[in-house]
Design a protein around this motif. Structure first.
Motif, PDB file in Angstrom:
ATOM      1  N   GLY A  46     -13.683  14.183   5.723  1.00  0.00           N
ATOM      2  CA  GLY A  46     -12.661  15.023   6.338  1.00  0.00           C
ATOM      3  C   GLY A  46     -11.311  14.327   6.413  1.00  0.00           C
ATOM      4  O   GLY A  46     -11.215  13.094   6.290  1.00  0.00           O
ATOM      5  N   LEU A  47     -10.286  15.127   6.620  1.00  0.00           N
ATOM      6  CA  LEU A  47      -8.915  14.623   6.782  1.00  0.00           C
ATOM      7  C   LEU A  47      -8.197  15.469   7.830  1.00  0.00           C
ATOM      8  O   LEU A  47      -8.575  16.613   8.078  1.00  0.00           O
ATOM      9  CB  LEU A  47      -8.141  14.767   5.463  1.00  0.00           C
ATOM     10  CG  LEU A  47      -8.517  13.850   4.306  1.00  0.00           C
ATOM     11  CD1 LEU A  47      -7.783  14.296   3.053  1.00  0.00           C
ATOM     12  CD2 LEU A  47      -8.185  12.401   4.633  1.00  0.00           C
ATOM     13  N   VAL A  48      -7.168  14.867   8.400  1.00  0.00           N
ATOM     14  CA  VAL A  48      -6.273  15.637   9.272  1.00  0.00           C
ATOM     15  C   VAL A  48      -4.961  15.861   8.529  1.00  0.00           C
ATOM     16  O   VAL A  48      -4.432  14.939   7.901  1.00  0.00           O
ATOM     17  CB  VAL A  48      -6.026  14.895  10.602  1.00  0.00           C
ATOM     18  CG1 VAL A  48      -4.813  15.460  11.326  1.00  0.00           C
ATOM     19  CG2 VAL A  48      -7.251  14.993  11.499  1.00  0.00           C
ATOM     20  N   ARG A  62     -10.952  11.941  -1.024  1.00  0.00           N
ATOM     21  CA  ARG A  62     -11.589  11.898   0.303  1.00  0.00           C
ATOM     22  C   ARG A  62     -12.309  13.188   0.675  1.00  0.00           C
ATOM     23  O   ARG A  62     -13.124  13.196   1.587  1.00  0.00           O
ATOM     24  CB  ARG A  62     -10.543  11.544   1.359  1.00  0.00           C
ATOM     25  CG  ARG A  62     -10.142  10.092   1.238  1.00  0.00           C
ATOM     26  CD  ARG A  62      -9.021   9.686   2.147  1.00  0.00           C
ATOM     27  NE  ARG A  62      -8.790   8.268   2.010  1.00  0.00           N
ATOM     28  CZ  ARG A  62      -7.975   7.718   1.112  1.00  0.00           C
ATOM     29  NH1 ARG A  62      -7.304   8.477   0.269  1.00  0.00           N
ATOM     30  NH2 ARG A  62      -7.846   6.405   1.030  1.00  0.00           N
ATOM     31  N   LEU A  63     -11.978  14.286  -0.014  1.00  0.00           N
ATOM     32  CA  LEU A  63     -12.607  15.562   0.352  1.00  0.00           C
ATOM     33  C   LEU A  63     -13.586  16.066  -0.707  1.00  0.00           C
ATOM     34  O   LEU A  63     -14.547  16.771  -0.387  1.00  0.00           O
ATOM     35  CB  LEU A  63     -11.525  16.640   0.545  1.00  0.00           C
ATOM     36  CG  LEU A  63     -10.565  16.463   1.718  1.00  0.00           C
ATOM     37  CD1 LEU A  63      -9.591  17.631   1.773  1.00  0.00           C
ATOM     38  CD2 LEU A  63     -11.325  16.337   3.031  1.00  0.00           C
ATOM     39  N   GLY A  64     -13.313  15.738  -1.938  1.00  0.00           N
ATOM     40  CA  GLY A  64     -14.094  16.305  -3.046  1.00  0.00           C
ATOM     41  C   GLY A  64     -13.132  16.973  -4.014  1.00  0.00           C
ATOM     42  O   GLY A  64     -12.035  17.390  -3.625  1.00  0.00           O
ATOM     43  N   TYR A 113      -9.215  11.366   9.572  1.00  0.00           N
ATOM     44  CA  TYR A 113      -9.838  12.279  10.551  1.00  0.00           C
ATOM     45  C   TYR A 113     -10.651  11.413  11.509  1.00  0.00           C
ATOM     46  O   TYR A 113     -11.634  10.789  11.112  1.00  0.00           O
ATOM     47  CB  TYR A 113     -10.712  13.290   9.808  1.00  0.00           C
ATOM     48  CG  TYR A 113     -11.566  14.183  10.678  1.00  0.00           C
ATOM     49  CD1 TYR A 113     -11.144  14.604  11.941  1.00  0.00           C
ATOM     50  CD2 TYR A 113     -12.799  14.632  10.213  1.00  0.00           C
ATOM     51  CE1 TYR A 113     -11.933  15.433  12.717  1.00  0.00           C
ATOM     52  CE2 TYR A 113     -13.596  15.468  10.984  1.00  0.00           C
ATOM     53  CZ  TYR A 113     -13.161  15.861  12.234  1.00  0.00           C
ATOM     54  OH  TYR A 113     -13.937  16.674  13.006  1.00  0.00           O
ATOM     55  N   LEU A 114     -10.228  11.380  12.741  1.00  0.00           N
ATOM     56  CA  LEU A 114     -10.905  10.535  13.737  1.00  0.00           C
ATOM     57  C   LEU A 114     -12.056  11.323  14.344  1.00  0.00           C
ATOM     58  O   LEU A 114     -11.846  12.309  15.045  1.00  0.00           O
ATOM     59  CB  LEU A 114      -9.906  10.102  14.811  1.00  0.00           C
ATOM     60  CG  LEU A 114      -8.724   9.275  14.312  1.00  0.00           C
ATOM     61  CD1 LEU A 114      -7.699   9.074  15.420  1.00  0.00           C
ATOM     62  CD2 LEU A 114      -9.197   7.928  13.766  1.00  0.00           C
ATOM     63  N   PRO A 166      -4.098   6.048  13.408  1.00  0.00           N
ATOM     64  CA  PRO A 166      -4.794   6.613  12.248  1.00  0.00           C
ATOM     65  C   PRO A 166      -4.129   6.173  10.946  1.00  0.00           C
ATOM     66  O   PRO A 166      -2.904   6.012  10.899  1.00  0.00           O
ATOM     67  CB  PRO A 166      -4.654   8.129  12.449  1.00  0.00           C
ATOM     68  CG  PRO A 166      -3.564   8.322  13.433  1.00  0.00           C
ATOM     69  CD  PRO A 166      -3.453   7.077  14.248  1.00  0.00           C
ATOM     70  N   GLU A 167      -4.951   5.994   9.931  1.00  0.00           N
ATOM     71  CA  GLU A 167      -4.403   5.618   8.625  1.00  0.00           C
ATOM     72  C   GLU A 167      -3.734   6.842   7.992  1.00  0.00           C
ATOM     73  O   GLU A 167      -4.240   7.959   8.091  1.00  0.00           O
ATOM     74  CB  GLU A 167      -5.539   5.125   7.727  1.00  0.00           C
ATOM     75  CG  GLU A 167      -5.049   4.420   6.481  1.00  0.00           C
ATOM     76  CD  GLU A 167      -6.190   3.860   5.624  1.00  0.00           C
ATOM     77  OE1 GLU A 167      -5.913   3.554   4.459  1.00  0.00           O
ATOM     78  OE2 GLU A 167      -7.330   3.757   6.122  1.00  0.00           O
ATOM     79  N   VAL A 168      -2.584   6.611   7.356  1.00  0.00           N
ATOM     80  CA  VAL A 168      -1.878   7.708   6.676  1.00  0.00           C
ATOM     81  C   VAL A 168      -2.146   7.587   5.177  1.00  0.00           C
ATOM     82  O   VAL A 168      -1.895   6.543   4.579  1.00  0.00           O
ATOM     83  CB  VAL A 168      -0.355   7.636   6.940  1.00  0.00           C
ATOM     84  CG1 VAL A 168       0.361   8.787   6.234  1.00  0.00           C
ATOM     85  CG2 VAL A 168      -0.067   7.686   8.436  1.00  0.00           C
TER      86      VAL A 168
END
Ligand code: SR1
Ligand code: MG
Length: 422
Positions: free
Chosen positions: A57-59, A27-29, A116-117, A100-102
């Motif tokens: 992005g991610l949280v 998801r980020l690279g 990441y919302l 949010p999806e985990v």
């Protein structure tokens, strides 16, 4: 959980700590050295990071072994992350698309990697800014009705419900926070309490000497502790909701446990009422009149929507051990089932007013305050808003059995806001 292996994340260590996870790299690279990390947590308990890379992005959320708001002098177990993760997975099934999806959960490190919302903002912030969100009433009504119904013995297989009841019963320390900070501390001179002083000193003394109010607060605490009815979010305030005009997501269920259905609804509604009473502090001269009308409308619509969805589930998904269809519909007694539904909803209404009133008090008199009031810089103006909210909280909590509808509750709020009732 092995607390010894726990290590708090930092902006600098993020790439090295999460770079080995395929779900994160996807998801980020693939090159963690190109990830950009910032810490954005402004809550009372945890670390929250936004990590961005070429692909998105991610949280990343991590629990700390203490209460962030207070410091290491108040230890708090990391296992709250486990309860948050388990609550999120259940909520995702019961009210699809609303949490949010985990993507990854690490129990030992008490960390979760989540969706990441964006461009979502915290609902509380939007309401402080005077922004009217078109969908929150309907969305939150569905979120609450579906979770509260489907996590209870109305909708759930009782063996599975009892297993969940046992699982979440271990969330003792987070319940202890609520038991003290919400239901008891505001009503005596607890060490961590704070209020706008000296402006509120008079009304604070009055509320602490109010026998009916103290009995009410303890009655609500009794329900909180003893009525293990359904899986509640446990801290459902406008700071636990992220929004755009189209989308509503509920976050942060680390306080989840088996508690009374009315808790989440009452807490959420109290936050809309607090927003209502804070509006004049953000813009003088009636500039927020339309916003206030909007907020009372959200309360009307959300409670109506909740009742509608809860009733639909009652008629279509009531497959648990309570109010069995075999006793009612299957014997042609549809009216019996409707009578029971009315009783359940009525009791919920009365209880939610109690929870709402007490929640208002703790946000003004206790440890953890709301930005709705805290961002009003002038203490005189802030105290005027807070006083009205305190009076309203007392009125709805103590008189909860004598207020019959949201229209009546909102009329009381308007009477207090305009100064017609003091
Ligand atoms: C010590 S924790 C204070 C508050 O923060 C959380 O968000 C809960 O509302 C809790 O009561
Ligand atoms: Mg929280």
């Amino acid at each position: 959980m092995n607390a010894a292996s726990f290590e708090a994340l930092t902006v600098e260590s993020m790439g090295q700590r999460l770079g080995g996870l395929a779900a994160v790299r996807a998801r980020l690279g693939d090159d963690p050295s190109t990830w950009r990390t910032r810490e954005v947590g402004d809550g009372n308990l945890n670390l929250v990071f936004i990590v961005e890379g070429d692909r998105g992005g991610l949280v990343v959320k991590q629990a700390l072994p203490y209460v962030r708001l207070v410091g290491e002098s108040w230890p708090l177990p990391l296992k709250r992350s486990f309860f948050e993760y388990n609550a999120l997975t259940r909520q995702a099934k019961r009210a699809a698309g609303m949490v949010p999806e985990v993507f990854h959960f690490d129990e030992a490190q008490a960390l979760m990697v989540m969706e990441y919302l964006s461009p979502h903002v915290i609902l509380r912030r939007a309401l402080i800014d005077g922004r009217e969100l078109p969908n929150i009433a309907d969305d939150l009504a569905l979120f609450m009705a579906r979770n509260l119904f489907r996590g209870s013995d109305l909708g759930m297989d009782t063996r599975a419900r009892k297993a969940d009841l046992a699982l979440f019963a271990d969330n003792v320390e987070l319940c202890d926070i609520t038991e003290n900070l919400v239901f008891s501390d505001p009503y005596f001179e607890a060490e961590l309490n704070a209020h706008t002083t000296p402006q509120l000193d008079g009304i604070v003394a009055q509320l602490r000497g109010d026998r009916d109010l103290k009995v009410t607060a303890q009655r609500m605490k009794h329900l909180f502790a003893a009525r293990a009815e359904t899986l509640v979010h446990g801290d459902l305030h406008t700071g636990s909701i992220m929004v755009t005009d189209e989308d509503t997501r509920v976050i942060d269920p680390e306080f989840a446990f088996y508690g009374p259905m009315a808790l989440d609804v009452g807490m959420l509604f109290s936050n809309f009422w607090m927003s209502y009473f804070s509006q004049s502090g953000h813009e003088a001269g009636g500039g927020r009149a339309a916003m206030q009308t909007y907020l009372l409308g959200v309360l009307e619509r959300c409670w109506a929507g909740f009742r509608t969805e809860f009733s639909r589930l009652w008629r279509t998904e009531r497959n648990g051990i309570l109010y069995q269809k075999s006793l009612f519909e299957d014997r042609g007694d549809v009216l019996g089932a409707e009578q029971a539904l009315d009783e359940v909803l009525h009791e919920m209404w009365v209880d939610l007013l109690g929870f709402a009133g007490i929640e208002i008090h703790r946000r003004i008199l206790g440890l953890a305050h709301n930005a709705d009031f805290e961002t009003i810089e002038d203490p005189e103006i802030r105290a005027r808003c807070e006083t009205k909210a305190l009076l309203f909280g007392r009125q709805i909590a103590v008189n909860r059995a004598r207020i019959h509808s949201m229209t009546e509750a909102n009329a009381l709020a308007a009477l207090i806001e305009t100064g017609a009732a003091t």
